[in-house]
Enzyme design. Structure first.
Site, PDB file in Angstrom:
ATOM      1  N   LYS A  99       0.749 -28.028   7.877  1.00  0.00           N
ATOM      2  CA  LYS A  99       1.462 -26.825   8.300  1.00  0.00           C
ATOM      3  C   LYS A  99       0.481 -25.899   9.014  1.00  0.00           C
ATOM      4  CE  LYS A  99       4.470 -23.284   6.166  1.00  0.00           C
ATOM      5  NZ  LYS A  99       5.042 -22.857   4.867  1.00  0.00           N
ATOM      6  N   SER A 184       9.769 -22.170   4.997  1.00  0.00           N
ATOM      7  CA  SER A 184       9.014 -22.058   6.229  1.00  0.00           C
ATOM      8  C   SER A 184       8.282 -23.333   6.629  1.00  0.00           C
ATOM      9  CB  SER A 184       7.998 -20.918   6.107  1.00  0.00           C
ATOM     10  OG  SER A 184       7.035 -21.183   5.102  1.00  0.00           O
ATOM     11  N   SER A 208       9.782 -22.588   0.224  1.00  0.00           N
ATOM     12  CA  SER A 208       9.349 -23.071   1.532  1.00  0.00           C
ATOM     13  C   SER A 208       8.858 -24.511   1.570  1.00  0.00           C
ATOM     14  CB  SER A 208       8.269 -22.147   2.107  1.00  0.00           C
ATOM     15  OG  SER A 208       8.837 -20.913   2.471  1.00  0.00           O
TER      16      SER A 208
END
Length: 546
Positions: A99, A184, A208
Site C-alpha cells: 500500500k 482505504s 481498511s
C-alpha cells in the site's frame, strides 16, 4: 505503463503446467522456483505485464500507483542467491505489492505518498519496519498499490469516494465495472483478487483491510495493534493503526504474517507483544473449529447494520453458521457486546483519531530527509491542496473536512484522554472481552459489512475476513447514496466476506478458524472477476519469450 515488459505469444519450451497467476499461491510459486521451471525475474516480468493489462488499459482498475524499477534487478540477485545458497524463506523471490503509505527507500526508485501529490518525491529516512522484514525474508517489492488518499481520512464519505487518490485516480472493483473497491487498502485488495502480485500488504485503522478484502473476494488479516510494526508507515492513528496481509488464501496470509510480525525498536508498541511469536502456518488445521465456541454479537453490529446495508448478506451468513456447526463449533447466538448500544452511538473514536492524526502525521513528516513540495505538517498539506486544485481538488473531489477537523484539534488534552479511555472500555472490557468471558467463547463472528469490524478496530484486536459469498446475478444494483456516478456499492457478482475476531494476540486461533471455514467452502473459487478485469498474461508467455 512505461514499465511494460514485452512478451511474445510463443509457446513455452516444454509441456510444464505453469501456475495460473490468478490463483497462484506462495508455496505453489516457490515450488516452481525451486524446481527451476521459472525464475523470480520471470515472475516479476509476468506481474508487470499483468498490471499493464488492466491497470490503466482495459478495465482501467487503477489498483497500482507505480511499479518498482528495481524489481527485476532485485529478482535477478535473489535468483542467483537461490542457486548458490538456497532460499531464505517461503517468500524468497516472491513479489509483493505494498500500500502506498508503507515507506520504501527512495534510491529504489519508488515514492511513498499515501496517494497525495503533496508527498511526491519525498525521501524517507529508511524502509518501513515491515519492509525490512520482507526484504530479510527475500521478498521482492513489486510496487505500490493505490489507496483512498490519506487512508480515507481526507474527507467524509459524502465528499470523496472510497478508492480515490489524487495520484492514483479512482480504483474500482474487479468483480463489477465501476464497483466499489472499499477503502482505504483498495488497490491492495483489487490487486490480490486478480493476481497482479503474489500477495499484498494493507493497513487498517477501522475497516481498511477488512472491507476491501471482503469486497475483493480475498483473505485479509488486521493484526493486534503492536504485532506488526507501524514504523515508516504514514499514519492515521497509532492508537488503532495496524499492518497486515491481503492474499488469496488463509495459507498465504499465515506465511506473510509470520514474516512481518515481531518487535521493532522504532515502534515501541511492538515491544509489549508476547516474547515468542508463533509460526502462524502451524495454525492451518481443518479441524480447528472442533469443540470451539463461536459467538454472534447480533445487537447493533449484526441486526441493524445488515438490515440497513446488506440483508442478502445476512441470509448467506445464516448458512455460514450452519457450516461452522458442521465443522464442530458450538454457535452461541446471540452473544452480544454489553456496550454495543453505547459504542454504536459514541463519537469518541473520531475524537481520538483526529487528534492522533495531526500528532502522528506531523511526526512522520518531520523526519523526512527531503520534501520537495515543502510539506512538513498537516497545515502544509491543507495549504498544498488548496494551492494545487488541479491535482488534489479536481471537480467532485474537493473535500478535505477530516484534514481540517484534525488540524483544529488541541492535542492530547482531557477530552482526548477521556475519549480514549471510553473507547477502550466500550470495545475491550465491556465489549469483546466481556462477550468472550460471559459466554465462554473462543471467538466472535460477523459478516464483513459496514461497522461490523469497528469493535475490533477500536479495541486494537485482531480480525480476519475470508470470502463468504457473492450477490446473485439478478441482484438490483445499489448506487452510491452520496453520488450515483461514484463506484457502485452492491451489484450482481460482487463479493462479500465473513470475519472472525477475538481478544489481543489471538491471531493463531483466528487463522485456524478461518482456514477451517475456507477449506470447507472454497467460496473464493466459485466466481471470477468480470472478463475485462482478468489479466491475460501468464508465466508461460514470459518463459516462452526468452
Amino acid at each position: 505503463m512505461e514499465d511494460t515488459i514485452k512478451v511474445h505469444e510463443n509457446p513455452a519450451p516444454n509441456d510444464l503446467e505453469y501456475p495460473d497467476l490468478y490463483e497462484a499461491s506462495v508455496l505453489e510459486l516457490q515450488a516452481g522456483l525451486e524446481a527451476g521451471h521459472f525464475t523470480s525475474v520471470d515472475l516479476v516480468k509476468a506481474y508487470f505485464t499483468r498490471i499493464d493489462d488492466v491497470n490503466v488499459k482495459g478495465a482501467a482498475l487503477r489498483a497500482v500507483i507505480e511499479v518498482n524499477p528495481s524489481a527485476i534487478s532485485q529478482a535477478d540477485e535473489l535468483d542467483k542467491e537461490r542457486k548458490i545458497s538456497g532460499k531464505r524463506s517461503s517468500l524468497h523471490g516472491i513479489p509483493i505489492l505494498l500500500k502506498d503509505n508503507i515507506a520504501t527507500i527512495a534510491s529504489e526508485g519508488m515514492n511513498t505518498t499515501v496517494g497525495s501529490y503533496s508527498l511526491l518525491g519525498s525521501i524517507v529516512p529508511e524502509d518501513a519496519g515491515v519492509v525490512k522484514r520482507l526484504r530479510q525474508a527475500g521478498a521482492i517489492i513489486l510496487g505500490k498499490a493505490n489507496m483512498s488518499e490519506f487512508a480515507f481520512f481526507r474527507g467524509k464519505n459524502n465528499e470523496l469516494p472510497s478508492g480515490w487518490s489524487g495520484r492514483g485516480g479512482q480504483c474500482t472493483n474487479a468483480y463489477y465495472p465501476n464497483g466499489d473497491p472499499c477503502g482505504s487498502s483498495s488497490g491492495s485488495g483489487v490487486a490480490a483478487s486478480i493476481g497482479l502480485s503474489t500477495v499484498t500488504l494493507g493497513t487498517e485503522t477501522d475497516g481498511s483491510i477488512t472491507c476491501p478484502s471482503s469486497l475483493s473476494n480475498v483473505v485479509g488479516l488486521k493484526p493486534t495493534v503492536g504485532l506488526t510494526s507501524r514504523a515508516g508507515v504514514i499514519p492515521v492513528s497509532l492508537t488503532q493503526d495496524s499492518i497486515g496481509p491481503m492474499t488469496r488464501s488463509v495459507e498465504d496470509t499465515a506465511i506473510v504474517l509470520s514474516a512481518i510480525a515481531g518487535k521493532d525498536p522504532n515502534d515501541v508498541v511492538t515491544l509489549s507483544q508476547p516474547s515468542v511469536i508463533p509460526d502462524f502456518t502451524k495454525a492451518l488445521n481443518k479441524d480447528a473449529l472442533k469443540g470451539k465456541r463461536i459467538g454472534v454479537p447480533r445487537r447493533i453490529f449484526m441486526d441493524q447494520q445488515v438490515a440497513k446495508n446488506a440483508p442478502y448478506v445476512g441470509s448467506v451468513f445464516e448458512k455460514a453458521l450452519d457450516v461452522l456447526r458442521s465443522l464442530g463449533a458450538t454457535i452461541v447466538d446471540p452473544a452480544d457486546l454489553p456496550s454495543a448500544q453505547r459504542m454504536n452511538k459514541a463519537p469518541y473514536e473520531m475524537i481520538v483519531m483526529e487528534t492522533d492524526f495531526k500528532i502522528d502525521l506531523n511526526a512522520y513528516l518531520a523526519v523526512l530527509k527531503e520534501s520537495p513540495t515543502g510539506v512538513r505538517s498537516l497545515a502544509d498539506i491543507i495549504k498544498f491542496n488548496d494551492e494545487n486544485r488541479n491535482l488534489e481538488q479536481p471537480a467532485g473531489f474537493e473535500g478535505q473536512s477530516r484534514l481540517l477537523s484534525a488540524e483544529a484539534t488541541a492535542g492530547k488534552d482531557e477530552t482526548y484522554l477521556e475519549a480514549l479511555a471510553i473507547d477502550y472500555e466500550y470495545s475491550r472490557a465491556k465489549g469483546i472481552d466481556a462477550a468472550l468471558k460471559e459466554h465462554n467463547l473462543d471467538a466472535l463472528v460477523l459478516p464483513s459489512v459496514e461497522s461490523c469490524w469497528s469493535p475490533a478496530a477500536i479495541a486494537g484486536y485482531p480480525i480476519i475476513t475470508v470470502p463468504l459469498g457473492f450477490y446473485p446475478d439478478n441482484f438490483p444494483i445499489k448506487l452510491n447514496e452520496q453520488s450515483p456516478t461514484r463506484p457502485i456499492s452492491q451489484a450482481p457478482g460482487m463479493p462479500f466476506g465473513i470475519s472472525f475476531f477475538s481478544t489481543a494476540y489471538s491471531e493463531f486461533v483466528l487463522i485456524g478458524f478461518a482456514y477451517a471455514y475456507e477449506q470447507a467452502t472454497h467460496t473464493r473459487l466459485a466466481r471470477k472477476a468480470y472478463p475485462a478485469a482478468i489479466p491475460k498474461t501468464q508465466l508461460k508467455d514470459v518463459v516462452g519469450s526468452r
